[in-house]
Scaffold this active site. Structure first.
Site, PDB file in Angstrom:
ATOM      1  N   GLU A 259       0.862  -1.192   0.000  1.00 10.44           N
ATOM      2  CA  GLU A 259       0.000   0.000   0.000  1.00 10.44           C
ATOM      3  C   GLU A 259       0.889   1.229   0.000  1.00 10.44           C
ATOM      4  O   GLU A 259       2.047   1.158   0.412  1.00 10.44           O
ATOM      5  CB  GLU A 259      -0.826   0.054   1.299  1.00 10.44           C
ATOM      6  CG  GLU A 259      -1.829  -1.048   1.449  1.00 10.44           C
ATOM      7  CD  GLU A 259      -2.310  -1.157   2.884  1.00 10.44           C
ATOM      8  OE1 GLU A 259      -2.393  -0.128   3.583  1.00 10.44           O
ATOM      9  OE2 GLU A 259      -2.575  -2.285   3.306  1.00 10.44           O
ATOM     10  N   LYS A 261       2.338   4.559   1.566  1.00 10.11           N
ATOM     11  CA  LYS A 261       2.508   5.036   2.946  1.00 10.11           C
ATOM     12  C   LYS A 261       2.088   6.505   2.963  1.00 10.11           C
ATOM     13  O   LYS A 261       2.750   7.358   2.383  1.00 10.11           O
ATOM     14  CB  LYS A 261       3.953   4.887   3.417  1.00 10.11           C
ATOM     15  CG  LYS A 261       4.129   5.259   4.878  1.00 10.11           C
ATOM     16  CD  LYS A 261       5.550   4.998   5.347  1.00 10.11           C
ATOM     17  CE  LYS A 261       5.699   5.062   6.862  1.00 10.11           C
ATOM     18  NZ  LYS A 261       5.267   6.298   7.469  1.00 10.11           N
ATOM     19  N   ARG A 266      -1.989   8.543  12.244  1.00  8.05           N
ATOM     20  CA  ARG A 266      -2.498   7.191  12.488  1.00  8.05           C
ATOM     21  C   ARG A 266      -3.641   7.258  13.487  1.00  8.05           C
ATOM     22  O   ARG A 266      -3.556   7.975  14.490  1.00  8.05           O
ATOM     23  CB  ARG A 266      -1.363   6.342  13.067  1.00  8.05           C
ATOM     24  CG  ARG A 266      -1.731   4.892  13.377  1.00  8.05           C
ATOM     25  CD  ARG A 266      -1.724   4.076  12.110  1.00  8.05           C
ATOM     26  NE  ARG A 266      -1.968   2.667  12.355  1.00  8.05           N
ATOM     27  CZ  ARG A 266      -1.007   1.780  12.612  1.00  8.05           C
ATOM     28  NH1 ARG A 266       0.250   2.166  12.701  1.00  8.05           N
ATOM     29  NH2 ARG A 266      -1.321   0.511  12.773  1.00  8.05           N
ATOM     30  N   ARG A 282      -2.115   7.368  18.073  1.00  9.03           N
ATOM     31  CA  ARG A 282      -1.156   6.308  18.355  1.00  9.03           C
ATOM     32  C   ARG A 282      -0.704   6.277  19.800  1.00  9.03           C
ATOM     33  O   ARG A 282      -0.312   5.237  20.303  1.00  9.03           O
ATOM     34  CB  ARG A 282       0.038   6.531  17.453  1.00  9.03           C
ATOM     35  CG  ARG A 282       0.554   5.276  16.931  1.00  9.03           C
ATOM     36  CD  ARG A 282       1.566   5.604  15.925  1.00  9.03           C
ATOM     37  NE  ARG A 282       2.852   5.696  16.573  1.00  9.03           N
ATOM     38  CZ  ARG A 282       3.979   5.733  15.895  1.00  9.03           C
ATOM     39  NH1 ARG A 282       3.943   5.723  14.580  1.00  9.03           N
ATOM     40  NH2 ARG A 282       5.112   5.812  16.511  1.00  9.03           N
ATOM     41  N   GLU A 313      -5.334   5.815   8.624  1.00 12.34           N
ATOM     42  CA  GLU A 313      -4.616   7.085   8.691  1.00 12.34           C
ATOM     43  C   GLU A 313      -5.608   8.215   8.425  1.00 12.34           C
ATOM     44  O   GLU A 313      -6.334   8.162   7.423  1.00 12.34           O
ATOM     45  CB  GLU A 313      -3.525   7.048   7.608  1.00 12.34           C
ATOM     46  CG  GLU A 313      -2.495   8.130   7.696  1.00 12.34           C
ATOM     47  CD  GLU A 313      -1.282   7.773   8.563  1.00 12.34           C
ATOM     48  OE1 GLU A 313      -1.293   6.744   9.275  1.00 12.34           O
ATOM     49  OE2 GLU A 313      -0.325   8.567   8.544  1.00 12.34           O
ATOM     50  N   PHE A 354      -6.967   0.850   6.550  1.00 11.93           N
ATOM     51  CA  PHE A 354      -6.170  -0.246   5.988  1.00 11.93           C
ATOM     52  C   PHE A 354      -6.239  -1.534   6.790  1.00 11.93           C
ATOM     53  O   PHE A 354      -5.692  -2.540   6.389  1.00 11.93           O
ATOM     54  CB  PHE A 354      -4.723   0.161   5.711  1.00 11.93           C
ATOM     55  CG  PHE A 354      -4.025   0.906   6.825  1.00 11.93           C
ATOM     56  CD1 PHE A 354      -3.674   0.291   8.000  1.00 11.93           C
ATOM     57  CD2 PHE A 354      -3.709   2.247   6.659  1.00 11.93           C
ATOM     58  CE1 PHE A 354      -3.014   0.974   9.002  1.00 11.93           C
ATOM     59  CE2 PHE A 354      -3.049   2.951   7.657  1.00 11.93           C
ATOM     60  CZ  PHE A 354      -2.704   2.313   8.840  1.00 11.93           C
ATOM     61  N   ARG A 464       6.447  -3.699  16.886  1.00 14.93           N
ATOM     62  CA  ARG A 464       7.151  -3.322  15.673  1.00 14.93           C
ATOM     63  C   ARG A 464       7.944  -4.548  15.246  1.00 14.93           C
ATOM     64  O   ARG A 464       9.054  -4.770  15.687  1.00 14.93           O
ATOM     65  CB  ARG A 464       8.100  -2.152  15.949  1.00 14.93           C
ATOM     66  CG  ARG A 464       8.682  -1.528  14.698  1.00 14.93           C
ATOM     67  CD  ARG A 464       9.714  -0.482  15.039  1.00 14.93           C
ATOM     68  NE  ARG A 464       9.183   0.669  15.736  1.00 14.93           N
ATOM     69  CZ  ARG A 464       8.614   1.719  15.143  1.00 14.93           C
ATOM     70  NH1 ARG A 464       8.508   1.761  13.848  1.00 14.93           N
ATOM     71  NH2 ARG A 464       8.169   2.725  15.856  1.00 14.93           N
ATOM     72  N   LYS A 470       8.315  -0.733   6.185  1.00 17.23           N
ATOM     73  CA  LYS A 470       8.097   0.540   5.487  1.00 17.23           C
ATOM     74  C   LYS A 470       9.334   0.921   4.692  1.00 17.23           C
ATOM     75  O   LYS A 470      10.460   0.754   5.151  1.00 17.23           O
ATOM     76  CB  LYS A 470       7.734   1.646   6.479  1.00 17.23           C
ATOM     77  CG  LYS A 470       8.770   1.898   7.538  1.00 17.23           C
ATOM     78  CD  LYS A 470       8.341   3.011   8.500  1.00 17.23           C
ATOM     79  CE  LYS A 470       9.369   3.170   9.595  1.00 17.23           C
ATOM     80  NZ  LYS A 470       9.044   4.166  10.586  1.00 17.23           N
TER      81      LYS A 470
HETATM   82  N1  LIG Z   1      -0.899   2.063   4.365  1.00 16.45           N
HETATM   83  C1  LIG Z   1      -0.422   2.195   5.586  1.00 16.45           C
HETATM   84  N2  LIG Z   1      -0.403   1.141   6.440  1.00 16.45           N
HETATM   85  C2  LIG Z   1       0.102   1.263   7.689  1.00 16.45           C
HETATM   86  N3  LIG Z   1       0.598   2.401   8.199  1.00 16.45           N
HETATM   87  C3  LIG Z   1       0.611   3.479   7.393  1.00 16.45           C
HETATM   88  C4  LIG Z   1       0.102   3.425   6.067  1.00 16.45           C
HETATM   89  N4  LIG Z   1       0.248   4.647   5.537  1.00 16.45           N
HETATM   90  C5  LIG Z   1       0.812   5.417   6.462  1.00 16.45           C
HETATM   91  N5  LIG Z   1       1.053   4.739   7.599  1.00 16.45           N
HETATM   92  C6  LIG Z   1       1.686   5.319   8.773  1.00 16.45           C
HETATM   93  O1  LIG Z   1       3.005   4.785   8.935  1.00 16.45           O
HETATM   94  C7  LIG Z   1       3.269   4.503  10.288  1.00 16.45           C
HETATM   95  C8  LIG Z   1       4.117   3.283  10.380  1.00 16.45           C
HETATM   96  O2  LIG Z   1       5.430   3.640  10.459  1.00 16.45           O
HETATM   97  P1  LIG Z   1       6.116   3.527  11.902  1.00 16.45           P
HETATM   98  O3  LIG Z   1       5.525   2.398  12.610  1.00 16.45           O
HETATM   99  O4  LIG Z   1       7.553   3.456  11.754  1.00 16.45           O
HETATM  100  O5  LIG Z   1       5.697   4.878  12.557  1.00 16.45           O
HETATM  101  P2  LIG Z   1       6.625   6.142  12.681  1.00 16.45           P
HETATM  102  O6  LIG Z   1       7.783   5.843  13.561  1.00 16.45           O
HETATM  103  O7  LIG Z   1       5.748   7.274  13.036  1.00 16.45           O
HETATM  104  O8  LIG Z   1       7.138   6.286  11.254  1.00 16.45           O
HETATM  105  P3  LIG Z   1       7.053   7.507  10.419  1.00 16.45           P
HETATM  106  O9  LIG Z   1       7.915   8.498  11.123  1.00 16.45           O
HETATM  107  O10 LIG Z   1       7.629   6.948   9.171  1.00 16.45           O
HETATM  108  O11 LIG Z   1       5.602   7.888  10.309  1.00 16.45           O
HETATM  109  C9  LIG Z   1       1.910   4.210  10.873  1.00 16.45           C
HETATM  110  O12 LIG Z   1       1.854   4.534  12.227  1.00 16.45           O
HETATM  111  C10 LIG Z   1       0.965   5.046  10.060  1.00 16.45           C
HETATM  112  O13 LIG Z   1       0.761   6.285  10.707  1.00 16.45           O
END
Ligand SMILES: Nc1ncnc2c1ncn2[C@@H]1O[C@H](COP(=O)(O)OP(=O)(O)OP(=O)(O)O)[C@@H](O)[C@H]1O
Length: 611
Positions: A259, A261, A266, A282, A313, A354, A464, A470
């Site tokens: 998908e 990003k 979130r 979150r 999101e 999602f 995680r 990602k």
């Molecule tokens: N299609 C998707 N599926 C899941 N998560 C997604 C999607 N699109 C965006 N996200 C976002 O990406 C985040 C997942 O990355 P991660 O768990 O590393 O969070 P993060 O540390 O905040 O990363 P980042 O700083 O990259 O947002 C999710 O918390 C969500 O907010």
């Protein structure tokens, strides 16, 4: 009746005990004795909550509203300490509870019971004024011994630092309720009940009464969010999924959903049980009131769904181009308690769903992603007018930033089409090559990159792992916590506009260790700086004139060119050209980056020098 002194002395012991096994045994023994002293009360449940460092159960949205300023006034009123004396004691420990311990008057007898503490905590959120709340706190503290005061303060501040996580308390509950040569209570059963009920104290009572299997899922408390691990290339993604070396990635086939990003916020939406709707961020804060447009849309989810928990999101949406608005635009909607009609019109929010966590009266977490996705598609179809699926995603060039607002003025007819629920387009991919192409397409749509999710993976709340991966733009960033603020110069004189920040040190989980890694003043808007400055004034722990140490709770995402070794900060590293990308109030302290991550970035630069 169990006494708060029992919690305090247990906490003191736990803070100095490195062995996890011994910690668990000590908590279990305390739970057992609290339970057998008064089986009809739920003192054991309160003890479990407090040792886990939480004044209320997770399912309980109440907040104590007792911050550093209120508590330091209480300490001064009770001990008679001057500002300077409290500052010196604070500087010695970097902890308000420990500082109070040094100043506290001795108490001849300890009488404060757990239920008295619980009653005061229950009254605090309803206190009409800060003065009334302060009075409640002081009444409790005046009856405390130095050790009780230390841990009451730490509990109220949400900063126990005794090296105990909820998972350890869950293990202790299982051990406490198990009878030698008799009933064995499984940790798994305790964890499951805690997840469903979001209440350690209730789960403790259920464990002791043998009714854990009666735990029921309730909506309207947030489940943990599943998180993703970063990779640097499509090949690395394939290698991770298949556990094969990266140089074999070209040959390897995987089964993963891909998908885009999206760069939004979130959120988890709970709806469909009645007209009640709740959205959680979150860090498990309720954010419903910031999104009245989503609230209105999701209130119409019919009860025939049996209640839903959706993971996705929140995005600001440009209906003219069929694309998400940049985070900087959408960010204006975050954290607002009242949202003006104009903002709602200019930056309409949509929920890009999602994942499906709960539907038809059942948790879906243990089903493989494939099955959850099928069920989600069926639900989105059922919701019809609320949703559009799939969203249009032609590869148009993104509109220039300046045009965004003018393009956003919708006509009445367009407004009707506004669908607030969108199903994140998802497709199965097999190879590094396919991922590479999809990544380029996602970037062309102005999204951050792509997410890859193992097709057979379960949903792991709060984890995680490697099931979600990602792949995003290669810009070095760190999530850090503000530890200090300094007054600026010139235009920013009198404003705390220069921020020192830290990452988690190796002993973070035991002692709350934070290690400064840099200092930045660029990147934020004037409005953001004004807000942070006022916040830093109100949350000062130590006033050193030009510089103030502040409560470590505000998270920043900081970009930088590279990391250098440096004597200037306690981490031994410093960032070169740091720029604050954004304030991350959606992120809890436990999820900021670690010293290990800093070292890893440093090492990768050494291997491959950065310009
Ligand atoms: N299609 C998707 N599926 C899941 N998560 C997604 C999607 N699109 C965006 N996200 C976002 O990406 C985040 C997942 O990355 P991660 O768990 O590393 O969070 P993060 O540390 O905040 O990363 P980042 O700083 O990259 O947002 C999710 O918390 C969500 O907010």
């Amino acid at each position: 009746m169990a006494l708060f002194a029992d919690v305090a002395s247990l906490a003191e012991y736990l803070s100095g005990e490195p062995s996890r096994l011994k910690k668990r045994a000590a908590i279990a023994a305390a739970l057992r004795s609290a339970h057998s002293a008064a089986p009809a009360s739920n003192d054991a449940g309160l003890l479990a909550l407090y040792i886990a460092g939480t004044p209320f159960a997770e399912s309980d949205p109440r907040k104590l509203n007792a911050g550093g300023a209120l508590l330091s006034s209480a300490i001064k009123a009770i001990t008679g300490a001057t500002d300077a004396a409290l500052t010196t004691a604070y500087r010695r420990h970097g902890d308000m509870g420990a500082a109070a311990f040094d100043l506290w008057p001795l108490q001849a007898t300890v009488t404060l019971t757990l239920s008295e503490v619980a009653t005061t905590f229950a009254a605090m959120p309803f206190a009409k004024t800060t003065a009334v709340r302060g009075e409640l706190v002081q009444r409790l503290l005046r009856r405390s011994s130095p050790l009780e005061a230390k841990y009451l303060l730490k509990l109220m501040l949400g900063d126990m630092r005794i090296g105990v996580k909820q998972s350890l308390v869950e293990e202790a509950i299982a051990a406490a309720a198990s009878v030698e040569d008799g009933t064995q209570v499984l940790v798994k059963a305790v964890r499951h009940a805690v997840m469903l009920e979001a209440d350690l104290s209730r789960a403790t009572a259920m464990a002791f009464s043998g009714t854990l299997d009666q735990a029921m899922m309730r909506l309207f408390h947030p489940l943990g969010f599943m998180l993703a691990s970063p990779v640097e290339s499509p090949e690395e993604a394939v290698a991770r999924f298949s556990s094969k070396p990266i140089d074999e990635a070209e040959e390897v086939r995987v089964e993963a959903f891909l998908e885009d990003k999206y760069d939004g916020m979130r959120a988890q939406i709970h709806c469909g049980e009645s007209s009640r709707v709740a959205m959680y961020s979150r860090n498990k804060e309720e954010i419903t009131e910031s999104f009245p447009d989503l609230l209105e849309a999701f209130a119409s989810v019919p009860a025939s769904t049996g209640g839903l928990i959706l993971d996705g999101e929140i995005l600001g949406w440009d209906f003219a181009t069929g694309r998400a608005l940049p985070f900087a635009v959408m960010g204006q909607r975050i954290g607002r308690k009242r949202v003006q009609a104009e903002l709602l019109r200019k930056i309409p929010a949509v929920f890009m769903v999602f994942d499906l966590l709960y539907s038809a009266g059942e948790l879906q977490l243990d089903k493989p992603l494939k099955a959850r996705r099928n069920a989600l598609e069926a639900i989105v179809e059922q919701l019809g007018t609320l949703a559009t699926s799939p969203i249009p995603i032609e590869d148009r060039t993104p509109p220039a930033q300046a045009d965004l607002f003018s393009q956003l003025e919708p006509t009445a007819a367009e407004e009707e089409k506004f669908a607030r629920l969108m199903l994140s387009p998802s497709r199965l991919v097999e190879s590094a090559e396919e991922i590479d192409r999809a990544y380029a397409a996602a970037r062309a749509r102005a999204n951050e990159g792509v997410m890859l999710k193992a097709a057979n993976s379960h949903y792991q709340p709060g984890r995680r792992g490697l099931a979600w991966i990602k792949l995003k733009r290669e810009l070095a960033t760190l999530d850090v916590v503000i530890t200090g603020a300094e007054f600026g110069h010139g235009r920013r004189a009198g404003i705390l506009s220069d921020y020192t920040f830290a990452v988690c040190g190796p002993a973070f989980h035991q002692t709350g260790e934070l290690l400064n890694v840099g200092k930045a003043y660029s990147g934020l808007t004037d409005a953001e700086i004004a807000e942070l400055s006022a916040w830093a004034m109100a949350h000062t722990l130590e006033d050193q004139g030009h510089f103030r140490t502040v409560e470590p709770i505000r998270i920043l995402e900081v970009a930088f060119n590279n990391i250098m070794r440096s004597e200037r900060h306690a981490s031994g590293f410093a960032m070169r050209f740091p720029r604050i990308l954004r304030i991350r109030d959606d992120k809890p302290l436990e999820e900021i980056d670690t010293l290990d991550r800093v070292e890893e970035i440093y090492q990768s630069q050494v291997d491959k020098p950065v310009e």
